[in-house]
Design a protein around this motif. Structure first.
Motif, PDB file in Angstrom:
ATOM      1  N   LEU A 401     -48.354 -39.488   6.583  1.00 25.20           N
ATOM      2  CA  LEU A 401     -48.903 -40.718   6.005  1.00 25.20           C
ATOM      3  C   LEU A 401     -48.038 -41.931   6.329  1.00 25.20           C
ATOM      4  O   LEU A 401     -48.559 -43.028   6.537  1.00 25.20           O
ATOM      5  CB  LEU A 401     -49.042 -40.561   4.488  1.00 25.20           C
ATOM      6  CG  LEU A 401     -50.046 -39.506   4.005  1.00 25.20           C
ATOM      7  CD1 LEU A 401     -50.041 -39.422   2.490  1.00 25.20           C
ATOM      8  CD2 LEU A 401     -51.445 -39.814   4.516  1.00 25.20           C
ATOM      9  N   ASP A 405     -49.212 -45.285   8.233  1.00 24.12           N
ATOM     10  CA  ASP A 405     -48.948 -46.613   7.666  1.00 24.12           C
ATOM     11  C   ASP A 405     -48.355 -47.550   8.713  1.00 24.12           C
ATOM     12  O   ASP A 405     -48.735 -48.731   8.810  1.00 24.12           O
ATOM     13  CB  ASP A 405     -48.000 -46.502   6.477  1.00 24.12           C
ATOM     14  CG  ASP A 405     -48.661 -45.883   5.258  1.00 24.12           C
ATOM     15  OD1 ASP A 405     -49.908 -45.924   5.196  1.00 24.12           O
ATOM     16  OD2 ASP A 405     -47.946 -45.351   4.389  1.00 24.12           O
ATOM     17  N   ILE A 408     -51.131 -48.563  11.185  1.00 23.65           N
ATOM     18  CA  ILE A 408     -52.030 -49.569  10.624  1.00 23.65           C
ATOM     19  C   ILE A 408     -51.346 -50.931  10.566  1.00 23.65           C
ATOM     20  O   ILE A 408     -51.956 -51.972  10.866  1.00 23.65           O
ATOM     21  CB  ILE A 408     -52.498 -49.131   9.224  1.00 23.65           C
ATOM     22  CG1 ILE A 408     -53.376 -47.875   9.322  1.00 23.65           C
ATOM     23  CG2 ILE A 408     -53.258 -50.256   8.532  1.00 23.65           C
ATOM     24  CD1 ILE A 408     -53.792 -47.317   7.982  1.00 23.65           C
ATOM     25  N   GLU A 456     -55.062 -37.308   3.169  1.00 19.99           N
ATOM     26  CA  GLU A 456     -55.377 -38.414   2.258  1.00 19.99           C
ATOM     27  C   GLU A 456     -56.157 -37.901   1.045  1.00 19.99           C
ATOM     28  O   GLU A 456     -55.898 -38.319  -0.092  1.00 19.99           O
ATOM     29  CB  GLU A 456     -56.190 -39.478   3.000  1.00 19.99           C
ATOM     30  CG  GLU A 456     -55.445 -40.181   4.129  1.00 19.99           C
ATOM     31  CD  GLU A 456     -54.538 -41.285   3.623  1.00 19.99           C
ATOM     32  OE1 GLU A 456     -54.413 -41.430   2.387  1.00 19.99           O
ATOM     33  OE2 GLU A 456     -53.938 -41.989   4.463  1.00 19.99           O
ATOM     34  N   ARG A 509     -58.310 -47.440   4.123  1.00 24.07           N
ATOM     35  CA  ARG A 509     -57.620 -46.705   5.192  1.00 24.07           C
ATOM     36  C   ARG A 509     -58.563 -46.450   6.380  1.00 24.07           C
ATOM     37  O   ARG A 509     -58.115 -46.340   7.523  1.00 24.07           O
ATOM     38  CB  ARG A 509     -57.122 -45.361   4.659  1.00 24.07           C
ATOM     39  CG  ARG A 509     -56.156 -45.467   3.507  1.00 24.07           C
ATOM     40  CD  ARG A 509     -54.791 -45.886   3.952  1.00 24.07           C
ATOM     41  NE  ARG A 509     -53.987 -44.768   4.367  1.00 24.07           N
ATOM     42  CZ  ARG A 509     -52.724 -44.859   4.785  1.00 24.07           C
ATOM     43  NH1 ARG A 509     -52.156 -46.047   4.837  1.00 24.07           N
ATOM     44  NH2 ARG A 509     -52.042 -43.794   5.155  1.00 24.07           N
TER      45      ARG A 509
END
Length: 784
Positions: A401, A405, A408, A456, A509
């Motif tokens: 994750l 992050d 993104i 997620e 997301r």
């Protein structure tokens, strides 16, 4: 006397040319048409004379073209011999002086390898001169017949057009090859000589060739071999010209000192420790140097535009999508002021230098992630599965994750970099989006996207599970403060907002994913199970309340009401989301929920079914309890014949109605407005049906005193429901109309008017049948 020679035999019908046959059929339809044979013969001879003159002119033109081509061919052959001699001499001189350069030697070797192929092409084109001989042969066929003359003229014209086009293309291709050859020769003679002018000349010839090939493709698609031969020769020239243009431009950039060195003191000052400013030499160019750089970059852009045109022509008629787009030449921060105007000048429509620079960085980073980073992440996840360690598994998920992050965040920075100039993407679609997004890694590996979505989903469920089990989260209070509601009050518990927030985060997301199908798949794998998990929790709470108390006490009703409110709020939220453009783009995707529509449509249906089921159960429980309390009231038939003084009401009925008032009042405070209205209206309909059946269809005799009692009971019932509506009698239509029939006077009863449908309609009886009206009035007892 010598006998006259017999007339020549006519040819058999199958041997006659179809064109001749159709001509004769049109001119000689009957025996009477034979009289006009002389005029037709004269007409044919006149046309033959005209056609013969046209063929003679065309033959003269063809012979002149062949002679001109022969002279040009000789000049070209002598020029090629001169080039070969010059290259041989240059090779000897460079070997004596010891000058060695890998790039020039390779280019010279390529040129020598091309000379035999060029000679074979020249030999092939010499065959065109034979066309004159073919033409003379065609002329010999001229006197066969008038109709064959037409066919000869047609094919002669085609051959002439083909020859002219072949000669024109051969001349242009030869010019291109000469320009490329002179460019290579120039580099061998001098390492510092600028070859940009030669590049522009060659590109100009190439554009002229492409114009002709476009015309041939549109008008003469049957000349496929000519197109293939020209494309083959042009590809060989481009194979030399394009790399040479790139090498020249890189050498020019290097001579300008760009890119700067990453070592030494160029980036920082040893004294101050501050970052030193790097001056872009492209901004400081002036005069001839700027002109030279512009011509070099413009050559690259012109080659790019030419390549795009050639691909579009070669792939015409095929569904190629966005395959015609090729990456533009990438450079650095001088793109907006210097490079973009040159790209626009080259007519490269749909290209942005800033986008191309960013796409280059994104491609490099995406390749590194796909080859180095994600495989290691997959190995780490697999190790945690085999080790069955919760702590290690959690660390692996957190690592995954965190990586997403960062990706993104990087994409957000690149988009800000593009939009900082005030321009949006040149073409807003998934293909362009993928070029500037490192999340495009998941477009090539949907299995990695599914792993991401599963992580997620699990992370969100882990955070929500404990919150769902806490009773205080099913209250409408958050941290001791009453929530403020608008007019559309769902009275949803606090846990609903936690679930909604979790879904919102998952949807956020999914937004940066540069593919609509993959966004839909991510939401399907991650967000949809959260809704089902929450729905399962609400169902368990309702079943627990039903199993313990059969929904007979206030706490059980409150528990069910909280779940209904949560379902109503989430259903409304998902419906509102589905109207957003982000979800509308997914509606027509095949495979989303198996049918078209919103991606959440099935989950909305599940929530609605749950809510309707438990609202109906609440209404059923209230009606069942009311029926039990009204049992004695309905079985006491004597009370309807008793005479009373003054308004009288039944005590048992008042207690039953009081129970309804208490239940519905409790629901009014705990249930959302829309479902509360559904509950009390359903209860009103049930009470109306229950009382009407128990009183009027059981043969109960009703006297004047009974009518007064019944009227008093209904007034109590209407008074209770007047708290939730302005005209309560409208929600008890059977009881209201039954009372109206009971008040019919004796005269009308004897007249039998109640059997007339028009009378019933005029009297306001619309919910009862004539049989119901007859039964009620016949049970009416009138006192003397």
């Amino acid at each position: 006397m010598e006998a006259a020679s017999p007339p020549p035999l006519l040819p058999l019908l199958p041997e006659i040319n179809p064109t001749v046959r159709s001509f004769l059929d049109a001119r000689f339809r009957s025996a009477a048409d034979l009289a006009a044979a002389t005029g037709i013969e004269a007409e044919i001879r006149g046309r033959c004379a005209e056609l013969q003159a046209s063929v003679s002119d065309l033959s003269t033109c063809l012979e002149a073209a062949a002679v001109a081509y022969s002279s040009c061919l000789k000049a070209a052959s002598s020029a090629l011999h001169g080039v070969r001699g010059g290259i041989s001499a240059l090779k000897e001189s460079t070997s004596e002086t010891g000058v060695e350069e890998a790039v020039d030697v390779e280019t010279e070797q390529v040129l020598f390898e091309q000379l035999p192929a060029l000679a074979s092409e020249v030999a092939r084109m010499e065959m065109i001169r034979e066309y004159s001989g073919v033409w003379k042969y065609l002329r010999s066929l001229f006197f066969i017949s008038y109709f064959l003359e037409v066919e000869v003229l047609f094919w002669g014209y085609i051959w002439l057009s083909y020859t002219e086009m072949a000669l024109k293309l051969d001349r242009l291709v030869g010019d291109v090859e000469d320009a490329v050859s002179s460019s290579v020769t120039g580099k061998l003679k001098s390492l510092v000589e600028n070859s940009e002018k030669t590049h522009h000349v060659a590109i100009g010839y190439l554009k002229s060739i492409e114009d002709l090939l476009d015309s041939v493709t549109a008008t003469r698609p049957q000349w496929a071999r000519l197109l293939s031969a020209v494309d083959h020769r042009v590809d060989r020239s481009l194979a030399i010209l394009r790399p040479q243009a790139i090498v020249d431009h890189r050498a020019l950039l290097s001579s300008l000192g760009w890119p700067p060195s990453l070592a030494g003191s160029k980036f920082s000052s040893a004294d101050s420790g501050k970052q030193a400013e790097i001056v872009n030499p492209l901004f400081s160019m002036t005069g001839d140097l700027k002109t030279k750089y512009s011509e070099s970059f413009l050559s690259l852009c012109n080659l790019q535009e030419l390549q795009k045109r050639r691909k579009a022509r070669q792939l015409k008629g095929h569904n190629v999508g966005n395959q015609l787009r090729q990456p533009l030449w990438r450079f650095v921060d001088s793109m907006d002021e210097i490079l973009q105007p040159l790209v626009d000048k080259a007519n490269l429509i749909g290209y942005s230098c800033r986008e191309e620079w960013i796409s280059g960085m994104v491609f490099a980073l995406s390749t590194y992630l796909a080859k180095e980073i994600f495989p290691k992440q997959i190995e780490l996840l697999q190790e945690t599965i085999s080790s069955d360690s919760e702590r290690t598994s959690s660390q692996a998920r957190v690592s995954w994750l965190s990586l997403v992050d960062l990706m993104i965040s990087f994409d957000k920075r690149t988009q800000d970099l593009i939009s900082s100039t005030g321009f949006l993407l040149a073409v807003k679609d998934d293909d362009n989006w993928q070029r500037i997004s490192v999340l495009s890694v998941f477009c090539d590996r949907p299995d990695w996207l599914e792993i991401w979505a599963e992580i997620e989903r699990q992370d969100t469920i882990d955070k929500l599970k404990s919150a769902m089990e806490m009773d205080k989260n099913w209250s409408t209070r958050i941290q001791g403060t009453m929530l403020e509601y608008d007019l559309d009050d769902y009275k949803a518990p606090a846990i609903t907002f936690s679930v909604q927030q979790g879904l919102t985060l998952l949807i956020d997301r999914a937004r940066p994913i540069p593919s609509i199908p993959l966004r839909a798949e991510f939401i399907r794998v991650s967000a949809s199970p959260i809704i089902l998990e929450f729905l399962g929790c609400m169902l368990r709470r309702c079943q627990e309340a039903e199993g313990l108390t059969a929904l007979a006490d206030d706490n059980a009703l409150l528990k069910v009401s909280q779940s209904i409110n949560a379902a109503r709020h989430l259903e409304s939220t998902l419906t509102e989301w589905c109207e957003d453009v982000f979800f509308l783009e997914m509606e027509n995707l095949a495979g989303v929920n198996g049918v078209g529509g919103c991606i959440f449509q099935q989950k909305i249906n599940h929530l609605k079914e749950f809510r309707v089921e438990w609202v109906d159960k609440i209404s059923t429980v209230i009606l069942r309890a009311f029926g039990a309390r009204s049992w004695d009231y309905l079985k006491n038939k004597r009370q309807w014949l008793e005479k009373s003084e003054g308004p009288v009401v039944s005590r048992i009925f008042v207690e039953s109605v009081d129970y309804i008032q208490g239940r519905i009042s409790k629901l009014e405070g705990s249930l959302n407005t829309q479902d509360f209205v559904t509950v009390w209206r359903s209860v009103a309909t049930g009470v109306d049906q229950l009382l009407f059946t128990g009183i009027f269809t059981s043969g109960t005799k009703i006297s004047n005193g009974g009518v007064e009692r019944f009227q008093g009971d209904l007034s109590i019932l209407f008074a209770v429901f007047s708290a939730w509506c302005l005209r309560p009698e409208g929600f008890f239509p059977r009881l209201t109309e039954g009372l109206r029939l009971l008040m019919v006077d004796e005269k009308q009863q004897k007249d039998g008017m109640y059997t007339n449908k028009n009378w019933l309609k005029e009297y306001g009886i619309r919910h009862l049948t004539a049989a119901d009206a007859e039964r009620i009035i016949k049970n009416r007892v009138y006192e003397a």
